[in-house]
Design an enzyme around this catalytic site. Structure first.
Site, PDB file in Angstrom:
ATOM      1  CG  HIS A 192      87.208  29.480  15.962  1.00 45.30           C
ATOM      2  ND1 HIS A 192      88.091  30.361  15.384  1.00 45.30           N
ATOM      3  CD2 HIS A 192      86.746  28.679  14.961  1.00 45.30           C
ATOM      4  CE1 HIS A 192      88.165  30.101  14.079  1.00 45.30           C
ATOM      5  NE2 HIS A 192      87.366  29.093  13.805  1.00 45.30           N
ATOM      6  CG  HIS A 196      89.573  26.054  16.151  1.00 43.60           C
ATOM      7  ND1 HIS A 196      90.136  24.824  15.887  1.00 43.60           N
ATOM      8  CD2 HIS A 196      88.471  25.800  16.897  1.00 43.60           C
ATOM      9  CE1 HIS A 196      89.402  23.872  16.435  1.00 43.60           C
ATOM     10  NE2 HIS A 196      88.389  24.444  17.068  1.00 43.60           N
ATOM     11  N   PRO A 201      97.047  24.636  11.146  1.00 48.03           N
ATOM     12  CG  PRO A 201      98.298  24.255   9.225  1.00 48.03           C
ATOM     13  CD  PRO A 201      98.322  25.008  10.516  1.00 48.03           C
ATOM     14  CD  GLU A 253      93.497  17.690   8.339  1.00 46.02           C
ATOM     15  OE1 GLU A 253      94.097  16.867   7.607  1.00 46.02           O
ATOM     16  OE2 GLU A 253      92.959  18.718   7.902  1.00 46.02           O
ATOM     17  CG  HIS A 299      83.458  25.414  15.191  1.00 43.54           C
ATOM     18  ND1 HIS A 299      84.296  26.018  14.270  1.00 43.54           N
ATOM     19  CD2 HIS A 299      84.122  24.328  15.617  1.00 43.54           C
ATOM     20  CE1 HIS A 299      85.406  25.316  14.150  1.00 43.54           C
ATOM     21  NE2 HIS A 299      85.323  24.281  14.960  1.00 43.54           N
ATOM     22  NE  ARG A 327     121.989   7.424  -3.177  1.00 45.13           N
ATOM     23  CZ  ARG A 327     121.336   6.288  -3.384  1.00 45.13           C
ATOM     24  NH1 ARG A 327     120.225   6.036  -2.714  1.00 45.13           N
ATOM     25  NH2 ARG A 327     121.766   5.401  -4.263  1.00 45.13           N
ATOM     26  CD  GLU A 356     106.918  10.029   3.228  1.00 47.07           C
ATOM     27  OE1 GLU A 356     107.665   9.352   2.509  1.00 47.07           O
ATOM     28  OE2 GLU A 356     105.754   9.684   3.532  1.00 47.07           O
ATOM     29  CE1 TYR A 359     101.255  11.033   0.102  1.00 45.37           C
ATOM     30  CE2 TYR A 359     103.472  10.423  -0.573  1.00 45.37           C
ATOM     31  CZ  TYR A 359     102.103  10.261  -0.667  1.00 45.37           C
ATOM     32  OH  TYR A 359     101.587   9.318  -1.518  1.00 45.37           O
ATOM     33  CG  HIS A 405     116.216   9.166  -4.753  1.00 39.35           C
ATOM     34  ND1 HIS A 405     116.892   9.008  -3.570  1.00 39.35           N
ATOM     35  CD2 HIS A 405     116.219   7.958  -5.371  1.00 39.35           C
ATOM     36  CE1 HIS A 405     117.307   7.752  -3.461  1.00 39.35           C
ATOM     37  NE2 HIS A 405     116.923   7.095  -4.551  1.00 39.35           N
ATOM     38  CG  HIS A 411     109.326   7.558  -7.132  1.00 41.54           C
ATOM     39  ND1 HIS A 411     108.022   7.188  -7.351  1.00 41.54           N
ATOM     40  CD2 HIS A 411     109.759   6.833  -6.067  1.00 41.54           C
ATOM     41  CE1 HIS A 411     107.676   6.265  -6.467  1.00 41.54           C
ATOM     42  NE2 HIS A 411     108.708   6.038  -5.666  1.00 41.54           N
TER      43      HIS A 411
END
Length: 740
Positions: free
Chosen positions: A103, A143, A193, A238, A340, A434, A488, A518, A539, A551
Site C-alpha cells: 500500500h 496497511h 484489522p 470500524e 491505495h 466465578r 467488549e 464481540y 456464564h 447467552h
C-alpha cells in the site's frame, strides 16, 4: 528572509485576535509575532524549523520553545526537509514495487507528518527500542506500514536495515505486510484489522496515566511520555475505534494524540460512497479536543502548531484531522483508490520520480538525509541516559516505589506471589467458579502490583471487582478497577495495549463467555502479538439457565482451542481456578481464557492446583495396575458429573479413571510419556462430557469412545432441567459406559 529581532510563536488557539482566522482555528494564516507585537503574514512568517540553530531542526524530540533566537533563513535546511520527506516516500514506493504488493498511497501522503513526528517530536532511543520512558507510536492504518518501516530505517533502528526494506512482505522478513511487534523491534503493537491500533493506543495511554499517577512525585516526574497514533478512514469506520475513543475521552487521556489521515479514499473508492460523517464533531462529542490541519501535504508549520496545541491540552485526548492526498506526487494515480493497495507500476514510478525531482536509484538515502537522521542515535542515547540518572536519584529517595516500578518495567514477579492464591478442600463450601475467581483476583491484587482490569458493565455478575481498589477515572488514575461499559471489542483491544506497555502490567477483562463473539478480533490479535491478557469469561455453558440460547455458549470452547497461542482453561472447582490463575500469570507471551460457571460446584476430591499446569491429569482411579477399564474425561462443571458416574460404575466392579482435561493446549505441551500415563492407548473405552460442542473430542475419546456434548443451540430453562434434557447427567454417562 532574515529576522531582525527575536520572534514569539503564537499558539493557534491563544487569545490572539489576529490569529483567529475565519477558515480554521487550527490553521492560522498569521503564525508569529515579532518582539514588537506586530503580525507577520503567512508569506513572511518564519517556520519553527527556520528558527532553530543549525544544522538540525529538532533537539531531543521537543517542539521549539515559545521564544527563540533569530537566525538567518537557511535554504539548505528547507531543501533538506523536502529531501527527507521524499526519501520516506520513495523508500515506501521502492519496497512496494520490489514486492509487487503493498500500500504505497498512505506513506506517500503521510510522509510529511511522519517526518515531523519521528524527526522533531517523538522521544525515543533507536538502539534501545524498549527504553521505558519513550514515546509510543502506533500506526493504526497498518496497511501503510512502509511509512513506519522507512522512518525506523532512517532513525537508525537495527531492526530495519536496507536489506529488510528490500525484503518487504517476504518469507521470514522483519518487514511483514502489516506491523507486528514480535517481528520488528520498534513496532509497539500489532495492527492488522483496522481500528485495533487506535484502541491499542488508548491502552498504552491509559497505562502511562496510571503509572504516572502511582509513581510520580512532586519533585520527580519519572513517568512522562506520550502516545501518538495515525489512523485512517477505515479505522474510523470500524466500531472498535469508537468504543475505545469513547473511553479515552471519558478517562481524559491527555497524553494521547491521534492523527486522522483524512485522504477520502478507501479500497472501493472515494469515501463519499459510504462515509460522510463529521469525524471531528463526533470526537468532540466523545470528549476529545479536535484540530483540523487542512494542508497535510506541505503545511509543515500547521502540523507543528497542531501538535503544540495538542500537547497544551492536558485533560483530553486530541484528534488532529490532517487532510492529505493519498499517493502524493504520483501524477496519474494520486487521490485515487488505485494507489491505495497496489504497487504503482514501473511507468508510474518513473513518472513520480520525475514529478518530485527524485533522480536516485531505488532504496537510495541521500548522504545529507542520512547524516541528519543519524543524530537520533546519539540524541536517543542521551535521553535514556538522562532518564536513567533521574531514576537513580528517584530510587534513593523513594526506594520502595522505585523497586515496584522496576518490577513493572521488567516483568519480575514478587517472590512467593502464588502462595497468596487460596487453597480449597473437599470440605470447603460449594461455589460458582466465578465467585472463586473473585477470591483469586482479590488475593492476587495484594501481591501483584501490575494487576489491573475490569468488566464490560458486568462486574457484579462476572465478580471481577478488586475490593481494595477504587475505579480508574480521569480524577483517580492510580486506581485499578477499569469500568469498560458495554464495549467488549474495545475492552479487549485496550487490554492488549496495556499488556504491551510494560511487561509487569497484567490486564484482565471480563464478560459473559458467549460475548467473546464481540471481541474475537481483539482476542486473536492478543494471541498473535504475544499479549498476556487474562480473559475472565463467566456464564460458560447452558448452566446459566433461563437467559436462554442467545447467552449460552456452545461452540466457543472449541473455537478457542483451535486458535493458536492461547490457553483455553475451564476449571472445575476452587483449586483448579487458583491453578488457572497461576498459569495465566506465568504465561507471559500468550493470553489465557478462564471459562467460569454461574452455578455452584462442589470442591472435588483429587483436583489439583499443580495439576492445572499439566493441562490434564488424573483425579481418581481405582484400577489395580493403572490400566482402567474405562476413562471418563470432563472439564469444568461436567467434571463433577464424571466423578459421580465413576462412583456408581465402581460399585458394579468397574475400574474407572477420571481425568480433568482443564486445558487441551497445556496437555498437548506435555511429554508423550506423560500423556500416555494419563490416557493410555491400550484403554479405548473412553467417554468425554462437556457442556459444549462435541466437535474435536474424537482426538481424546478415539473411534471407539463417545463424546457427550451439545451440538445445537441451547434453550431457556433452569440449569438443572436443561442439563437433564441435554443428557449431561451421571445417568447418561453410566448408560454410555455400559454401551461401550
Amino acid at each position: 528572509m532574515a529576522a531582525s529581532s527575536s520572534m514569539i510563536a503564537c499558539n493557534a488557539l491563544a487569545s490572539c485576535p489576529g490569529c483567529r482566522t475565519s477558515t480554521s482555528l487550527a490553521q492560522p494564516d498569521r503564525i508569529f509575532l515579532s518582539a514588537s507585537g506586530t503580525h507577520l503574514n503567512s508569506m513572511e512568517s518564519l517556520t519553527l524549523r527556520q528558527l532553530t540553530p543549525k544544522p538540525c531542526f529538532r533537539r531531543l524530540g521537543k517542539i521549539r520553545a515559545a521564544v527563540v533566537e533569530s537566525v538567518d533563513s537557511n535554504p539548505a535546511t528547507e531543501a533538506l526537509l523536502e529531501k527527507s520527506v521524499n526519501t520516506i516516500r520513495f523508500l515506501a514506493i521502492d519496497a512496494v514495487e520490489k514486492a509487487n504488493s503493498g500500500h504505497p498511497g498512505l506513506p506517500m501522503g503521510c510522509a510529511p507528518l511522519g517526518h515531523i513526528l519521528f524527526d522533531e517530536v517523538l522521544r525515543y532511543n533507536p538502539k534501545n527500542p524498549y527504553w521505558f520512558n519513550r514515546d509510543r507510536f502506533v500506526l493504526s492504518a497498518g496497511h501503510g506500514c512502509m511509512l513506519h518501516y522507512a522512518l525506523l530505517h532512517l532513525a537508525g533502528y537495527d531492526s530495519v536495515k536496507e536489506e529488510d526494506l528490500k525484503a518487504f512482505r517476504q518469507w521470514e522478513s522483519r518487514t511483514p505486510g502489516h506491523p507486528e511487534n514480535f517481528e520488528t523491534p520498534g513496532i509497539e503493537v500489532t495492527t492488522g484489522p483496522l481500528g485495533q491500533g487506535i484502541a491499542n493506543a488508548v491502552g498504552l495511554a491509559l497505562a502511562e496515566k496510571h503509572l504516572a499517577a502511582r509513581f510520580n512525585k512532586p519533585d520527580f516526574e519519572i513517568v512522562d511520555h506520550y502516545t501518538y497514533v495515525i489512523l485512517g478512514d477505515g479505522c474510523q469506520m470500524e466500531g472498535v475505534s469508537n468504543e475505545a475513543s469513547s473511553l479515552a475521552g471519558h478517562w481524559g487521556l491527555g497524553k494521547l494524540i491521534a492523527f486522522y489521515d483524512d485522504n477520502h479514499i478507501s479500497i472501493d473508492g472515494d469515501t463519499e460512497i459510504a462515509f460522510t460523517e463529521d469525524v471531528n464533531a463526533r470526537f468532540e462529542a466523545l470528549g476529545w479536543h479536535t484540530i483540523w490541519v487542512k494542508n497535510g501535504n506541505t503545511g509543515y508549520d500547521d502540523i507543528r502548531a497542531a501538535i503544540k496545541e495538542a500537547k497544551a491540552v492536558k485533560d483530553k485526548p486530541t484528534l488532529i484531522k490532517v487532510t492529505t492526498t493519498i499517493g502524493y506526487g504520483s501524477p496519474n494515480k494520486a487521490n485515487s483508490y488505485s494507489v491505495h493497495g497496489s504497487a504503482l507500476g514501473s511507468k508510474e514510478v518513473d513518472a513520480t520520480r520525475k514529478n518530485l525531482g527524485w533522480p536516485h536509484e531505488p532504496f537510495h538515502v541521500p548522504e545529507d538525509v542520512k547524516s541528519h537522521w543519524s543524530q537520533h542515535i546519539s540524541d536517543g542515547a542521551a535521553l535514556e541516559t538522562e532518564w536513567n540518572a533521574k531514576f537513580a536519584k528517584y530510587g534513593k529517595k523513594y526506594k520502595e516505589d522505585a523497586d515496584t516500578l522496576k518490577d513493572l518495567i521488567s516483568g519480575e514477579l514478587p517472590a512467593g506471589w502464588e502462595k497468596a492464591l487460596p487453597v480449597y478442600t473437599p470440605e470447603s463450601p460449594a461455589d460458582a467458579t466465578r465467585n472463586l475467581s473473585q477470591q483469586c483476583l482479590n488475593a492476587l491484587s495484594k501481591v501483584l502490583p501490575g494487576l489491573i482490569g475490569g468488566s464490560a458493565d458486568l462486574a457484579s455478575s462476572n465478580m471481577t471487582l478488586l475490593k481494595m481498589h477504587s475505579d480508574f477515572r480521569s480524577t483517580s488514575p492510580k486506581e485499578r478497577n477499569l469500568r469498560f461499559g458495554v464495549r467488549e471489542h474495545g475492552m479487549g483491544a485496550i487490554c492488549n495495549g496495556i499488556a504491551h506497555h510494560s511487561h509487569g502490567l497484567i490486564p484482565y477483562c471480563a464478560t459473559f463467555f458467549v460475548f467473546t463473539d464481540y471481541m474475537r478480533a481483539s482476542i486473536r490479535i492478543a494471541a498473535l502479538s504475544l499479549a498476556r491478557v487474562i480473559y475472565v469469561m463467566t456464564h460458560d455453558s447452558i448452566g446459566l439457565g433461563e437467559d436462554g440460547p442467545t447467552h449460552q455458549p456452545i461452540e466457543h470452547l472449541m473455537s478457542f482451542r483451535v486458535m493458536p497461542n492461547i490457553l483455553m482453561l475451564r476449571p472445575a472447582d476452587g483449586n483448579e481456578t487458583a491453578g488457572a490463575y497461576r498459569v495465566a500469570v506465568l504465561n507471559t507471551k500468550r493470553p489465557s481464557i478462564l471459562a467460569l460457571s454461574r452455578q455452584k460446584l462442589p470442591q472435588l476430591a483429587g483436583t489439583s492446583f499443580e495439576g492445572v499446569e499439566k493441562g490434564g491429569y488424573i483425579i481418581s482411579d481405582n484400577s489395580a495396575d493403572s490400566t482402567p477399564d474405562l476413562i471418563l474425561i470432563g472439564t469444568g462443571s461436567e467434571l463433577e458429573i464424571a466423578a459421580k458416574a465413576a462412583d456408581e460404575l465402581r460399585k458394579d466392579g468397574r475400574a474407572v479413571r477420571v481425568v480433568s482435561l482443564v486445558s487441551w493446549e497445556l496437555f498437548e505441551e506435555q511429554s508423550d510419556e506423560y500423556k500416555e500415563s494419563v490416557l493410555p492407548k491400550l484403554v479405548s473405552a473412553r467417554i468425554s462430557i462437556e457442556a459444549g460442542s462435541s466437535f474435536g473430542w474424537e482426538k481424546y475419546v478415539g473411534s471407539k469412545g463417545k463424546a457427550i456434548g451439545i451440538d445445537r443451540f441451547g434453550a431457556s430453562a433452569p440449569a438443572g432441567k436443561i442439563y437433564k434434557e441435554f443428557g449431561l447427567t451421571a445417568e447418561n454417562v453410566i448408560a454410555a459406559a455400559k454401551s461401550l
